[in-house]
Motif scaffolding. Structure first.
Motif, PDB file in Angstrom:
ATOM      1  N   LEU A 138       0.806  -1.217   0.000  1.00  0.00           N
ATOM      2  CA  LEU A 138       0.000   0.000   0.000  1.00  0.00           C
ATOM      3  C   LEU A 138       0.840   1.268   0.000  1.00  0.00           C
ATOM      4  N   ASP A 139       2.110   1.141   0.279  1.00  0.00           N
ATOM      5  CA  ASP A 139       2.966   2.318   0.336  1.00  0.00           C
ATOM      6  C   ASP A 139       4.275   1.992  -0.381  1.00  0.00           C
ATOM      7  N   ALA A 140       4.595   2.766  -1.398  1.00  0.00           N
ATOM      8  CA  ALA A 140       5.750   2.460  -2.242  1.00  0.00           C
ATOM      9  C   ALA A 140       7.074   2.570  -1.498  1.00  0.00           C
ATOM     10  N   GLU A 141       7.109   3.374  -0.437  1.00  0.00           N
ATOM     11  CA  GLU A 141       8.366   3.576   0.283  1.00  0.00           C
ATOM     12  C   GLU A 141       8.604   2.494   1.325  1.00  0.00           C
ATOM     13  N   THR A 142       7.608   2.239   2.169  1.00  0.00           N
ATOM     14  CA  THR A 142       7.806   1.240   3.224  1.00  0.00           C
ATOM     15  C   THR A 142       7.617  -0.182   2.709  1.00  0.00           C
ATOM     16  N   LYS A 143       6.801  -0.322   1.667  1.00  0.00           N
ATOM     17  CA  LYS A 143       6.508  -1.623   1.055  1.00  0.00           C
ATOM     18  C   LYS A 143       5.816  -2.589   2.022  1.00  0.00           C
ATOM     19  N   ASN A 144       5.331  -2.103   3.133  1.00  0.00           N
ATOM     20  CA  ASN A 144       4.697  -2.972   4.128  1.00  0.00           C
ATOM     21  C   ASN A 144       3.551  -2.260   4.832  1.00  0.00           C
ATOM     22  N   PHE A 145       2.587  -1.807   4.075  1.00  0.00           N
ATOM     23  CA  PHE A 145       1.467  -1.073   4.656  1.00  0.00           C
ATOM     24  C   PHE A 145       0.196  -1.853   4.398  1.00  0.00           C
ATOM     25  N   TYR A 146      -0.196  -2.683   5.346  1.00  0.00           N
ATOM     26  CA  TYR A 146      -1.272  -3.623   5.123  1.00  0.00           C
ATOM     27  C   TYR A 146      -2.423  -3.406   6.117  1.00  0.00           C
ATOM     28  N   ILE A 147      -3.540  -4.024   5.816  1.00  0.00           N
ATOM     29  CA  ILE A 147      -4.718  -3.948   6.679  1.00  0.00           C
ATOM     30  C   ILE A 147      -4.656  -5.024   7.756  1.00  0.00           C
ATOM     31  N   THR A 148      -5.087  -4.659   8.970  1.00  0.00           N
ATOM     32  CA  THR A 148      -5.228  -5.612  10.063  1.00  0.00           C
ATOM     33  C   THR A 148      -6.713  -5.856  10.320  1.00  0.00           C
ATOM     34  N   ASN A 149      -7.074  -7.113  10.471  1.00  0.00           N
ATOM     35  CA  ASN A 149      -8.383  -7.495  10.982  1.00  0.00           C
ATOM     36  C   ASN A 149      -8.261  -8.910  11.527  1.00  0.00           C
ATOM     37  N   GLU A 150      -9.380  -9.618  11.666  1.00  0.00           N
ATOM     38  CA  GLU A 150      -9.306 -10.964  12.236  1.00  0.00           C
ATOM     39  C   GLU A 150      -8.666 -11.971  11.288  1.00  0.00           C
ATOM     40  N   HIS A 151      -8.510 -11.573  10.008  1.00  0.00           N
ATOM     41  CA  HIS A 151      -7.939 -12.487   9.017  1.00  0.00           C
ATOM     42  C   HIS A 151      -6.512 -12.122   8.614  1.00  0.00           C
ATOM     43  N   HIS A 152      -6.135 -10.865   8.752  1.00  0.00           N
ATOM     44  CA  HIS A 152      -4.844 -10.396   8.261  1.00  0.00           C
ATOM     45  C   HIS A 152      -4.107  -9.613   9.343  1.00  0.00           C
ATOM     46  N   LEU A 153      -2.788  -9.657   9.304  1.00  0.00           N
ATOM     47  CA  LEU A 153      -2.016  -8.832  10.225  1.00  0.00           C
ATOM     48  C   LEU A 153      -1.252  -7.781   9.429  1.00  0.00           C
ATOM     49  N   GLY A 154      -1.455  -6.539   9.825  1.00  0.00           N
ATOM     50  CA  GLY A 154      -0.847  -5.435   9.098  1.00  0.00           C
ATOM     51  C   GLY A 154      -0.741  -4.207   9.966  1.00  0.00           C
ATOM     52  N   ASN A 155      -1.053  -3.040   9.415  1.00  0.00           N
ATOM     53  CA  ASN A 155      -0.792  -1.781  10.109  1.00  0.00           C
ATOM     54  C   ASN A 155      -2.032  -0.912  10.318  1.00  0.00           C
ATOM     55  N   VAL A 156      -3.052  -1.083   9.482  1.00  0.00           N
ATOM     56  CA  VAL A 156      -4.268  -0.271   9.553  1.00  0.00           C
ATOM     57  C   VAL A 156      -5.452  -1.171   9.894  1.00  0.00           C
ATOM     58  N   LEU A 157      -6.196  -0.834  10.940  1.00  0.00           N
ATOM     59  CA  LEU A 157      -7.370  -1.633  11.307  1.00  0.00           C
ATOM     60  C   LEU A 157      -8.509  -1.357  10.338  1.00  0.00           C
ATOM     61  N   ASN A 158      -9.030  -2.406   9.723  1.00  0.00           N
ATOM     62  CA  ASN A 158     -10.167  -2.280   8.813  1.00  0.00           C
ATOM     63  C   ASN A 158     -10.923  -3.598   8.835  1.00  0.00           C
ATOM     64  N   SER A 159     -11.962  -3.680   9.674  1.00  0.00           N
ATOM     65  CA  SER A 159     -12.701  -4.926   9.864  1.00  0.00           C
ATOM     66  C   SER A 159     -14.189  -4.701   9.651  1.00  0.00           C
ATOM     67  N   ASP A 160     -14.833  -5.638   8.965  1.00  0.00           N
ATOM     68  CA  ASP A 160     -16.287  -5.574   8.786  1.00  0.00           C
ATOM     69  C   ASP A 160     -17.007  -5.752  10.109  1.00  0.00           C
ATOM     70  N   ASP A 161     -16.339  -6.362  11.102  1.00  0.00           N
ATOM     71  CA  ASP A 161     -16.927  -6.576  12.422  1.00  0.00           C
ATOM     72  C   ASP A 161     -16.429  -5.554  13.438  1.00  0.00           C
ATOM     73  N   TRP A 162     -16.103  -4.343  12.946  1.00  0.00           N
ATOM     74  CA  TRP A 162     -15.552  -3.323  13.845  1.00  0.00           C
ATOM     75  C   TRP A 162     -16.556  -2.955  14.934  1.00  0.00           C
ATOM     76  N   THR A 163     -16.057  -2.873  16.155  1.00  0.00           N
ATOM     77  CA  THR A 163     -16.761  -2.281  17.293  1.00  0.00           C
ATOM     78  C   THR A 163     -15.704  -1.565  18.114  1.00  0.00           C
ATOM     79  N   ILE A 164     -16.121  -0.827  19.119  1.00  0.00           N
ATOM     80  CA  ILE A 164     -15.147  -0.154  19.976  1.00  0.00           C
ATOM     81  C   ILE A 164     -14.285  -1.185  20.706  1.00  0.00           C
ATOM     82  N   GLY A 165     -14.867  -2.340  21.021  1.00  0.00           N
ATOM     83  CA  GLY A 165     -14.101  -3.395  21.670  1.00  0.00           C
ATOM     84  C   GLY A 165     -13.034  -3.976  20.766  1.00  0.00           C
TER      85      GLY A 165
END
Length: 208
Positions: free
Chosen positions: A66-93
């Motif tokens: 997702l980022d050409a410089e760091t080359k490691n800018f990924y989404i985090t949720n229950e299926h993936h480990l990365g850097n930005v939280l993005n989950s269809d099951d998002w809650t404050i918890g």
């Protein structure tokens, strides 16, 4: 912190979405993935802002660069480990679990917005107005909870390249979900605002 301890506390303190009785397990997996995240850094900020910075298409591709410089800018949720939280099951918890996982993984947290920070006192006031002050329905914002959690964990805020960066303590200690939750609900209203203002004032100290 064991799975049983996490489940017991989470199930007793966080509201469950209708039809999602096992949301604690989603939160726990997000916690584990955040603890193991790539390159030991997490990205804080409104998802819409992050998408504008990265590009709408890229911010929805969890396994691609997702980022050409760091080359490691990924989404985090229950299926993936990365850097930005993005989950269809998002809650404050789930959000709390994500921050807690990053903390216990000794990650750096970068808060980004579309306009880079410069470190002025007026900017701190704007930041508090835009991100920290809640309303009657939601007296504590997500960003406020995140920053209170990082403060409790001993993180130090700084400005780096226009981003607000929270660096972990040189002597990290594991934080329990009960400690994180208690600290984020202890502050309300003006007391919360003043706590965050005090915490961030050394960073936003320029007059112009």
């Amino acid at each position: 912190m064991t799975v049983a301890e996490f489940k017991l506390f989470y199930s007793s303190r966080y509201p469950q979405k209708e039809g999602s009785e096992n949301l604690w397990s989603v939160a726990y997996q997000v916690y584990i993935n955040a603890e193991k995240n790539l390159n030991n850094y997490c990205i804080l900020g409104r998802l819409d802002d992050i998408k504008k910075i990265l590009g709408e298409k890229k911010a929805n591709e969890p396994l691609l660069v997702l980022d050409a410089e760091t080359k490691n800018f990924y989404i985090t949720n229950e299926h993936h480990l990365g850097n930005v939280l993005n989950s269809d099951d998002w809650t404050i918890g789930v959000n709390d679990a994500w921050v807690l996982g990053g903390v216990n993984g000794n990650s750096t947290f970068n808060f980004v917005q579309t306009k880079p920070f410069s470190g002025t006192k007026d900017e701190l006031k704007t930041f508090i107005d835009n991100y920290i002050k809640g309303n009657g329905e939601h007296p504590t914002t997500v960003t406020a909870r995140e920053i209170l959690g990082l403060e409790c964990a001993g993180y130090t805020p700084n400005l780096v390249g226009g981003a607000l960066v929270f660096t972990p303590s040189s002597k990290p200690r594991e934080m329990e979900i009960s400690t994180y939750h208690t600290n984020t609900v202890n502050f309300q209203g003006n007391e919360l605002i003043e706590e965050i203002r005090k915490y961030l004032s050394p960073v936003f100290n320029k007059t112009k």
